[in-house]
Design a protein around this motif. Sequence first.
Motif, mmCIF file in Angstrom:
data_model
loop_
_atom_site.group_PDB
_atom_site.id
_atom_site.type_symbol
_atom_site.label_atom_id
_atom_site.label_comp_id
_atom_site.label_asym_id
_atom_site.label_seq_id
_atom_site.Cartn_x
_atom_site.Cartn_y
_atom_site.Cartn_z
ATOM 1 N N TYR A 93 0.813 -1.469 -0.117
ATOM 2 C CA TYR A 93 -0.182 0.082 -0.031
ATOM 3 C C TYR A 93 0.378 1.116 -0.304
ATOM 4 O O TYR A 93 1.954 1.598 0.389
ATOM 5 C CB TYR A 93 -0.825 0.230 1.379
ATOM 6 N N THR A 94 0.652 2.132 -0.419
ATOM 7 C CA THR A 94 0.875 3.795 -1.008
ATOM 8 C C THR A 94 -0.202 4.583 -1.411
ATOM 9 O O THR A 94 -1.151 4.107 -1.627
ATOM 10 C CB THR A 94 1.937 3.508 -2.285
ATOM 11 N N ALA A 95 -0.380 5.717 -1.120
ATOM 12 C CA ALA A 95 -1.558 6.947 -1.374
ATOM 13 C C ALA A 95 -1.436 6.272 -2.389
ATOM 14 O O ALA A 95 -2.292 7.029 -3.557
ATOM 15 C CB ALA A 95 -0.776 7.905 -0.949
ATOM 16 N N PRO A 122 -1.449 -9.836 9.814
ATOM 17 C CA PRO A 122 -0.663 -9.690 10.146
ATOM 18 C C PRO A 122 -0.397 -10.514 11.349
ATOM 19 O O PRO A 122 0.613 -10.056 11.615
ATOM 20 C CB PRO A 122 -1.664 -7.987 10.658
ATOM 21 N N SER A 123 -1.561 -10.979 12.033
ATOM 22 C CA SER A 123 -1.495 -12.219 12.968
ATOM 23 C C SER A 123 -0.216 -13.269 12.618
ATOM 24 O O SER A 123 -0.317 -13.753 13.538
ATOM 25 C CB SER A 123 -2.919 -12.572 12.584
ATOM 26 N N SER A 142 11.876 -6.108 12.929
ATOM 27 C CA SER A 142 10.110 -5.931 13.274
ATOM 28 C C SER A 142 9.789 -4.869 12.602
ATOM 29 O O SER A 142 8.056 -5.471 11.854
ATOM 30 C CB SER A 142 9.943 -6.279 14.872
ATOM 31 N N ASP A 143 9.943 -4.155 12.771
ATOM 32 C CA ASP A 143 9.508 -2.897 11.902
ATOM 33 C C ASP A 143 9.080 -3.366 11.016
ATOM 34 O O ASP A 143 8.411 -2.836 10.349
ATOM 35 C CB ASP A 143 9.975 -1.261 12.509
ATOM 36 N N PHE A 144 9.651 -3.440 10.047
ATOM 37 C CA PHE A 144 9.933 -4.251 8.351
ATOM 38 C C PHE A 144 8.738 -4.658 8.071
ATOM 39 O O PHE A 144 8.454 -4.498 6.844
ATOM 40 C CB PHE A 144 11.320 -4.067 8.021
ATOM 41 N N ALA A 150 1.419 -5.654 7.175
ATOM 42 C CA ALA A 150 0.394 -4.778 6.495
ATOM 43 C C ALA A 150 0.024 -4.233 5.486
ATOM 44 O O ALA A 150 -0.994 -3.554 5.005
ATOM 45 C CB ALA A 150 0.399 -4.038 8.050
ATOM 46 N N GLN A 151 1.249 -3.480 4.941
ATOM 47 C CA GLN A 151 1.096 -2.467 3.435
ATOM 48 C C GLN A 151 0.005 -4.372 2.984
ATOM 49 O O GLN A 151 -0.808 -3.478 1.795
ATOM 50 C CB GLN A 151 1.795 -2.177 2.858
ATOM 51 N N GLU A 152 0.671 -5.181 3.101
ATOM 52 C CA GLU A 152 0.157 -5.913 1.755
ATOM 53 C C GLU A 152 -1.401 -6.484 2.000
ATOM 54 O O GLU A 152 -2.708 -6.598 0.891
ATOM 55 C CB GLU A 152 0.173 -7.352 1.570
#
Length: 388
Positions: A93-95, A122-123, A142-144, A150-152
């Motif tokens: 996801y991007t704007a 994400p779970s 972890s952040d990546f 979540a973006q997918e």
Amino acid sequence: MYIHSIQKVIYKDPWQSDFYERLNSLKKGEGRVAYYYEKPDSSTFRYRVYNMIQAISESPINISSSYFWGNELEKHDEIISNTDVIVICRARYTAQLSKFISIARNKGKLIFFDIDDFIFNPSFTHLVVDTLNYDLNNPITSDFWFSFIAQEYASINLCDYVITTNSFIAEQIIQLTGKKTFVVPNFLNREQYELSIKIIESKKNNGFLRNNKFHLGYFSGSPTHTKDLGVAFDAIIELLTKFKNLNLRIVGYMGLHKAFKQFPSQIERYPMQDYLNLQRIIGDVELNLIPLQDNIFTNCKSELKFFEAGITGTVSIASPIFSYANSIVDGKNGFLCKSHQWFELIESFINDPKSLENIALEAKTTSEEKFLWKNHSNAIINILFPNS
């Protein structure tokens, strides 16, 4: 190791045309499909975009297709006005992507999301990261991964329908999103097939001639597959110790356990290969090893390592995850191997390599019948153009 006459291929990426060449190609059909991917590569882009476009080109129906990537979304007016169907392939996801999809939907375009891996829920981020052998305690890692997955997930939810590689992963998508999901498997492209047929024909013509070495091949040579190789690790160490004519060939930059250092003359390392020269290297070995952990993530994997070996006349031994259990007929075109069976099964073929030849020919037949680009064109078009 098998001896064949196919030499190293001079390779150049076949997806290097500029934006307007691709746009003009898109304009030609009565039905038009635009694929979007973040950046062309020889992995997901090749399987889920390049190969799909090649398959569509085989249809007698006048359907054109092309691909776009990266900031080419800024040219949304030119892309959207010249297409009927849009396939967003494994894009985060991007704007900019959200805006592109919104404009396309407002203009009545049908929008699919194509995903080939269990990287959208994400779970299960912790399971994905652990399976791939990354350190989730590292905050950067972890952040990546939490962001990536979540973006997918966010991108999937922007689209109308989903396309994926097998019914197991399709069910995961349906449970999470409720979206209608279609299955189009991964498959060989024309270039892979033409080279691989030369390899197996050369092997057949010389009677599957071998030298005095027996080769195991492991062609998942990135650090993310370290735990997968671990499934067969003890058996491989024992086999290398027992059989001095046994070599292990590894392609890629995966780090090896220190135990392998005791076999310096039996370990062959190759750098990462382009997808054509990889076929040549796979075609040399007697057995292609596909050990895998057994969890939701791995059961979503496709059977590509079976058919890419099979089309060259190389036999695969695979862990019985979903895709391999559904493509390998155990003992006929390959072998399904539980975690405790690796030593015994491989040993039997080291002692009797001739017994692999008929199985190699069956693997080739299966790969031709089920995993050629041209055999999937109608199915792809029926999904993308349901009213055609």
